[in-house]
Motif scaffolding. Structure first.
Motif, PDB file in Angstrom:
ATOM      1  N   VAL A 249      43.245  33.844  41.293  1.00 19.34           N
ATOM      2  CA  VAL A 249      42.458  32.666  41.661  1.00 19.34           C
ATOM      3  C   VAL A 249      42.013  32.723  43.116  1.00 19.34           C
ATOM      4  O   VAL A 249      40.838  32.485  43.431  1.00 19.34           O
ATOM      5  N   LEU A 250      42.917  33.042  44.044  1.00 20.18           N
ATOM      6  CA  LEU A 250      42.554  33.066  45.458  1.00 20.18           C
ATOM      7  C   LEU A 250      41.515  34.149  45.748  1.00 20.18           C
ATOM      8  O   LEU A 250      40.559  33.924  46.498  1.00 20.18           O
ATOM      9  N   ALA A 251      41.705  35.317  45.152  1.00 20.74           N
ATOM     10  CA  ALA A 251      40.746  36.407  45.370  1.00 20.74           C
ATOM     11  C   ALA A 251      39.363  36.025  44.864  1.00 20.74           C
ATOM     12  O   ALA A 251      38.339  36.312  45.506  1.00 20.74           O
ATOM     13  N   ASN A 252      39.312  35.344  43.726  1.00 20.54           N
ATOM     14  CA  ASN A 252      38.015  34.973  43.178  1.00 20.54           C
ATOM     15  C   ASN A 252      37.396  33.784  43.900  1.00 20.54           C
ATOM     16  O   ASN A 252      36.165  33.675  43.983  1.00 20.54           O
ATOM     17  N   LEU A 253      38.204  32.900  44.465  1.00 20.83           N
ATOM     18  CA  LEU A 253      37.643  31.828  45.293  1.00 20.83           C
ATOM     19  C   LEU A 253      36.978  32.403  46.540  1.00 20.83           C
ATOM     20  O   LEU A 253      35.905  31.945  46.952  1.00 20.83           O
ATOM     21  N   ARG A 254      37.608  33.419  47.135  1.00 21.14           N
ATOM     22  CA  ARG A 254      36.984  34.086  48.288  1.00 21.14           C
ATOM     23  C   ARG A 254      35.682  34.747  47.877  1.00 21.14           C
ATOM     24  O   ARG A 254      34.683  34.708  48.619  1.00 21.14           O
ATOM     25  N   LEU A 255      35.677  35.344  46.692  1.00 19.91           N
ATOM     26  CA  LEU A 255      34.469  36.003  46.201  1.00 19.91           C
ATOM     27  C   LEU A 255      33.357  34.984  45.947  1.00 19.91           C
ATOM     28  O   LEU A 255      32.190  35.205  46.312  1.00 19.91           O
ATOM     29  N   VAL A 256      33.695  33.847  45.350  1.00 23.84           N
ATOM     30  CA  VAL A 256      32.698  32.808  45.100  1.00 23.84           C
ATOM     31  C   VAL A 256      32.101  32.307  46.415  1.00 23.84           C
ATOM     32  O   VAL A 256      30.889  32.072  46.511  1.00 23.84           O
ATOM     33  N   ARG A 257      32.935  32.153  47.438  1.00 28.96           N
ATOM     34  CA  ARG A 257      32.430  31.717  48.731  1.00 28.96           C
ATOM     35  C   ARG A 257      31.390  32.706  49.268  1.00 28.96           C
ATOM     36  O   ARG A 257      30.355  32.313  49.816  1.00 28.96           O
ATOM     37  N   ARG A 258      31.650  33.992  49.088  1.00 29.48           N
ATOM     38  CA  ARG A 258      30.675  34.998  49.525  1.00 29.48           C
ATOM     39  C   ARG A 258      29.405  34.953  48.675  1.00 29.48           C
ATOM     40  O   ARG A 258      28.307  35.168  49.177  1.00 29.48           O
ATOM     41  N   MET A 259      29.560  34.668  47.390  1.00 30.49           N
ATOM     42  CA  MET A 259      28.400  34.602  46.494  1.00 30.49           C
ATOM     43  C   MET A 259      27.456  33.449  46.864  1.00 30.49           C
ATOM     44  O   MET A 259      26.275  33.493  46.553  1.00 30.49           O
ATOM     45  N   MET A 260      28.001  32.408  47.509  1.00 31.40           N
ATOM     46  CA  MET A 260      27.198  31.239  47.844  1.00 31.40           C
ATOM     47  C   MET A 260      26.823  31.177  49.318  1.00 31.40           C
ATOM     48  O   MET A 260      26.227  30.199  49.778  1.00 31.40           O
ATOM     49  N   ALA A 261      27.133  32.238  50.061  1.00 27.89           N
ATOM     50  CA  ALA A 261      26.837  32.255  51.491  1.00 27.89           C
ATOM     51  C   ALA A 261      25.336  32.432  51.734  1.00 27.89           C
ATOM     52  O   ALA A 261      24.607  32.981  50.899  1.00 27.89           O
ATOM     53  N   LYS A 262      24.878  31.958  52.896  1.00 34.15           N
ATOM     54  CA  LYS A 262      23.464  32.116  53.242  1.00 34.15           C
ATOM     55  C   LYS A 262      23.098  33.582  53.399  1.00 34.15           C
ATOM     56  O   LYS A 262      21.986  33.997  53.081  1.00 34.15           O
ATOM     57  N   THR A 263      24.032  34.364  53.923  1.00 33.78           N
ATOM     58  CA  THR A 263      23.847  35.816  54.012  1.00 33.78           C
ATOM     59  C   THR A 263      24.929  36.460  53.159  1.00 33.78           C
ATOM     60  O   THR A 263      26.033  36.766  53.639  1.00 33.78           O
ATOM     61  N   PRO A 264      24.658  36.659  51.880  1.00 35.00           N
ATOM     62  CA  PRO A 264      25.718  37.110  50.971  1.00 35.00           C
ATOM     63  C   PRO A 264      26.171  38.543  51.255  1.00 35.00           C
ATOM     64  O   PRO A 264      25.355  39.435  51.461  1.00 35.00           O
ATOM     65  N   ARG A 265      27.482  38.732  51.288  1.00 35.30           N
ATOM     66  CA  ARG A 265      28.079  40.069  51.403  1.00 35.30           C
ATOM     67  C   ARG A 265      29.065  40.184  50.251  1.00 35.30           C
ATOM     68  O   ARG A 265      30.216  39.785  50.344  1.00 35.30           O
ATOM     69  N   ILE A 266      28.582  40.722  49.142  1.00 33.56           N
ATOM     70  CA  ILE A 266      29.321  40.664  47.880  1.00 33.56           C
ATOM     71  C   ILE A 266      30.194  41.895  47.741  1.00 33.56           C
ATOM     72  O   ILE A 266      29.744  42.960  47.302  1.00 33.56           O
ATOM     73  N   GLU A 267      31.472  41.752  48.126  1.00 29.58           N
ATOM     74  CA  GLU A 267      32.405  42.865  47.989  1.00 29.58           C
ATOM     75  C   GLU A 267      33.813  42.325  47.841  1.00 29.58           C
ATOM     76  O   GLU A 267      34.156  41.254  48.355  1.00 29.58           O
ATOM     77  N   ALA A 268      34.638  43.041  47.105  1.00 26.64           N
ATOM     78  CA  ALA A 268      36.038  42.696  46.905  1.00 26.64           C
ATOM     79  C   ALA A 268      36.716  43.887  46.231  1.00 26.64           C
ATOM     80  O   ALA A 268      36.069  44.673  45.530  1.00 26.64           O
ATOM     81  N   LYS A 269      38.037  44.028  46.429  1.00 21.99           N
ATOM     82  CA  LYS A 269      38.756  45.156  45.845  1.00 21.99           C
ATOM     83  C   LYS A 269      38.715  45.144  44.320  1.00 21.99           C
ATOM     84  O   LYS A 269      38.735  46.206  43.692  1.00 21.99           O
ATOM     85  N   HIS A 270      38.681  43.965  43.741  1.00 22.56           N
ATOM     86  CA  HIS A 270      38.726  43.864  42.276  1.00 22.56           C
ATOM     87  C   HIS A 270      37.336  43.780  41.656  1.00 22.56           C
ATOM     88  O   HIS A 270      37.215  43.512  40.467  1.00 22.56           O
ATOM     89  N   LEU A 271      36.298  44.031  42.453  1.00 23.46           N
ATOM     90  CA  LEU A 271      34.911  43.870  41.992  1.00 23.46           C
ATOM     91  C   LEU A 271      34.258  45.218  41.727  1.00 23.46           C
ATOM     92  O   LEU A 271      34.342  46.142  42.549  1.00 23.46           O
ATOM     93  N   VAL A 272      33.615  45.345  40.572  1.00 20.31           N
ATOM     94  CA  VAL A 272      32.752  46.478  40.270  1.00 20.31           C
ATOM     95  C   VAL A 272      31.315  45.971  40.366  1.00 20.31           C
ATOM     96  O   VAL A 272      30.902  45.099  39.582  1.00 20.31           O
TER      97      VAL A 272
END
Length: 322
Positions: A249-272
């Motif tokens: 949950v915490l890892a995906n909440l961080r990912l969602v925050r990046r997905m909604m950022a004005k300058t998106p930087r979409i990366e995470a260890k669990h992301l393909v």
């Protein structure tokens, strides 16, 4: 120029006054036929007839689901039997009338129906002066064309749950989608991953919880805020893929925050995440929910998504202005 205006009177943000204004404005520019949908799949039938009768333009006043039906009506079958897209098929124009209107916004069409009508009139006028239609790529999903997105797993579960609430008379809003998404993500976190992702030039990726395949950006909207998965994926590139191998949950909440950022930087260890792909295949150990362009299409244990460049004419600004 001959045009068909397809109106979904049940779309979220359409009004009788707005529909009349749109039809009146178009009648000054084109020879217009107006058709109202009254059942699921009706827009496919109307658009198929318009393509057969060689109309120049099919204009959609409705949401993304109606747009998807129109595209499938114009282009016909996809999958192994798919023919080369007809360059003379009718162009598709859109005046948003749904709740998200992802396709229209990705094309650079205003989310406001009045502003979008004025854009459409200007673009049709430019066409009469000799400007070429814009052509965009689409996604061959095997059983139907996808315009901007498809998903398997929790994405499909969310769409299925929202459609079930819509059928019970509840209004679809961004807030309702978010509430349903949170519930489905939490439920998915307690389940073992069942998906395997196959992409060109790499080993299969097992242990996937959900996978989104995109043909444009952004992936969707939360009211006016864009939500990004593959920011460089456009109608002029190959497909984008976004999949996770963890439902922490915490890892995906961080990912969602990046997905909604004005300058998106979409990366995470669990992301393909991959971009500009010719195809992607998702398989499941047991059938899972699947959605295409925000419409629930049922349970599937395997889907292949293929990029088809320059498949459709659209009434839209040039890409650099979208």
């Amino acid at each position: 120029m001959r045009a068909v205006l397809i109106v979904n009177p049940n779309a979220t943000s359409t009004t009788a006054a707005g529909r009349d204004l749109l039809a009146h404005a178009l009648e000054s520019r084109v020879t217009l036929t107006v058709a109202h949908t009254d059942h699921r799949g009706h827009a496919i039938e109307i658009a198929r007839d318009a393509a057969r009768d060689r109309f120049d333009v099919v204009i959609v006043h409705g949401g993304d689901g109606t747009v998807n039906e129109v595209v499938n009506g114009i282009l016909g079958e996809c999958g192994p039997q798919r023919a080369t897209p007809d360059p003379h098929a009718p162009a598709v124009g859109v005046v948003p009338g749904g709740s998200a209107n992802v396709f229209a916004r990705a094309l650079g069409i205003s989310a406001d129906p009045v502003d979008a009508t004025n854009q459409l009139i200007d673009l049709l006028g430019a066409r009469r002066s000799g400007a070429a239609w814009r052509r965009i790529g689409l996604m061959d999903c095997g059983e139907r064309w996808g315009v901007f997105t498809a998903g398997m797993g929790v994405d499909g579960d969310v769409v299925a749950a929202v459609e079930a609430q819509r059928e019970r008379g509840r209004t679809v809003t961004a807030g309702r989608y978010i509430r349903v998404a949170v519930r489905e993500v939490l439920a998915s976190a307690r389940r073992e991953p069942t998906l395997t992702l196959r992409l060109p030039g790499r080993e299969p990726v097992p242990g996937v919880h959900f996978a989104f395949v995109s043909n444009a950006s952004p992936w969707t909207y939360a009211n006016s805020r864009p939500v990004w998965t593959n920011p460089t994926t456009t109608f002029d590139t190959g497909l984008g893929v976004f999949a996770t191998t963890s439902m922490n949950v915490l890892a995906n909440l961080r990912l969602v925050r990046r997905m909604m950022a004005k300058t998106p930087r979409i990366e995470a260890k669990h992301l393909v995440r991959e971009d500009d792909l010719a195809w992607a295949t998702v398989t499941a150990d047991a059938p899972v929910a699947c959605q295409i362009d925000g419409d629930y299409v049922g349970l599937r244990d395997s889907m292949t998504f293929t990029s088809v460049p320059s498949a459709l004419n659209v009434v839209a600004p040039p890409p650099h202005l979208a």
